[in-house]
Design an enzyme around this catalytic site. Structure first.
Site, PDB file in Angstrom:
ATOM      1  CG  ASP A   1      58.610 -31.055   7.573  1.00 40.72           C
ATOM      2  OD1 ASP A   1      58.179 -30.020   7.035  1.00 40.72           O
ATOM      3  OD2 ASP A   1      57.895 -31.789   8.276  1.00 40.72           O
TER       4      ASP A   1
ATOM      5  CB  SER B   1      50.508 -30.765   9.982  1.00 37.04           C
ATOM      6  OG  SER B   1      50.627 -30.070   8.752  1.00 37.04           O
TER       7      SER B   1
ATOM      8  CG  HIS C   1      55.146 -29.005   8.601  1.00 34.10           C
ATOM      9  ND1 HIS C   1      55.379 -30.266   8.114  1.00 34.10           N
ATOM     10  CD2 HIS C   1      53.803 -28.856   8.665  1.00 34.10           C
ATOM     11  CE1 HIS C   1      54.216 -30.869   7.890  1.00 34.10           C
ATOM     12  NE2 HIS C   1      53.250 -30.038   8.217  1.00 34.10           N
TER      13      HIS C   1
END
Length: 351
Positions: free
Chosen positions: A326, A36, A329
């Site tokens: 978040d 991610s 990240h």
């Protein structure tokens, strides 16, 4: 005198532009693999709960559009592409809005939630690393048809390959599910992941890759989600997890050192993200940050993916003051800082 100064000025500018163009020509494309941290939307096209293609993700991206990037804006790889004068952002290979003419100068095969361990992708229901490699083989065939064999070979040989993953192997796989932890102690598992990384790099090399950057773990014990588990100690960083990250990074650095000696013609570097993120956390005001313990999205302590969407009304107003977007990240601003550091350090050997 004025004429001479003007000629001299023109000559200097011309040389700078020529040098810049030659520098960019050395890296015709950026090709990305990972999780991610570098997924620009491949997970949008597969059946998985691991998605980020909804608001508030992407609120500071071009047009405020959520693309599937796990941030409020651009990723580190987007900023690297922009810094090299290639293009502002790198598209996801599975994004139907882009074609080979876009991918020819940069593409990411990354899938949020994947790892070096195939079991990790099975747990998170995302693309395993071997599937990313299969998509790359498909890309290579398409690029050859698009550019012709000679030019495509040149593009693949001179492209910058960026590999960024590993954290999910620990946080979601090893420490959460009692499978690998019953097979390996933590040192053995780190070696297992490092061996998988080495095998992947060799496969990339055999497919034409020569300039390769591999990134290891960030200080995962300082991620907001991990801090939230450390409430008793005031949500300080979990040193245990940070040590795991450092130890894994050392094994990857050793891998890079060995491959430089053993693989003919390979240019490979370890791109350290642990140190830059740690420095931002320890000295936030030097970088213009104010909040290091929470993410911007929701309460900033536990929200990732759909939880961010459900709690978006609680999100911060100014993410430029936050290191984390978040609970896992980094923000657009932090990504830009990391990219700038990498371009000036490890990547300078390849570009």
């Amino acid at each position: 005198m004025v004429y001479q100064n003007s000629v001299a000025c023109f000559f200097i500018i011309h040389c700078l532009l020529l040098f810049s163009a030659e520098g960019r020509a050395n890296v015709p494309a950026i090709i990305v693999f990972g999780d991610s941290t570098v997924d620009a939307g491949n997970n949008n096209q597969i059946i998985t709960v691991g998605k980020a293609n909804f608001k508030p993700y992407g609120r500071d991206f071009e047009g405020g559009k959520p693309t599937g990037r796990w941030s409020n804006g651009r990723l580190v790889t987007d900023y690297i592409s922009n810094a090299l004068g290639i293009k502002p952002s790198i598209p996801a290979y599975l994004d139907p809005n882009f074609g080979i003419e876009d991918f020819a100068t940069g593409v990411t095969f990354a899938s949020g939630g994947t790892g070096y361990d195939n079991l990790t992708a099975l747990i998170t229901t995302v693309l395993p690393l071997w599937r990313e490699l299969e998509y790359f083989k498909d890309y290579k065939e398409r690029l050859t048809r698009f550019q012709g064999k000679d030019k495509a070979t040149k593009t693949l040989n001179e492209a910058l390959y960026i590999i960024s993953l590993g954290t999910v192997d620990f946080l979601v796989n090893y420490f959460l599910f009692p499978i690998r932890s019953l097979e390996y102690n933590i040192d053995q598992y780190e070696k297992f992941l490092s061996q998988n990384a080495g095998n992947f790099i060799k496969e990339l090399y055999n497919l034409g890759a020569r300039k390769i950057s591999i990134s290891g773990s960030a200080p995962m014990g300082c991620l907001p989600m991990l801090r939230n588990l450390n409430i008793v100690l005031g949500r300080t960083c979990f040193e245990f997890y940070n040590k795991v990250g450092r130890d894994f990074n050392e094994k990857l650095m050793k891998l890079v050192e060995n491959m430089r000696k053993q693989v003919d013609g390979i240019q490979i570097v370890f791109s350290d993200i642990y140190d830059p993120v740690t420095k931002m956390i320890q000295n936030p005001y030097l970088y213009g940050f104010e909040e290091v313990k929470r993410g911007c999205c929701g309460t900033g302590m536990t929200e990732v993916s759909y939880l961010c969407m459900l709690a978006k009304s609680l999100s911060c107003k100014d993410p430029t003051k936050y290191i984390f977007w978040d609970a896992l990240h980094t923000t657009d601003k932090a990504n830009g800082i990391i990219a700038d550091i990498l371009v000036k350090t490890s990547l300078a050997e390849l570009i």
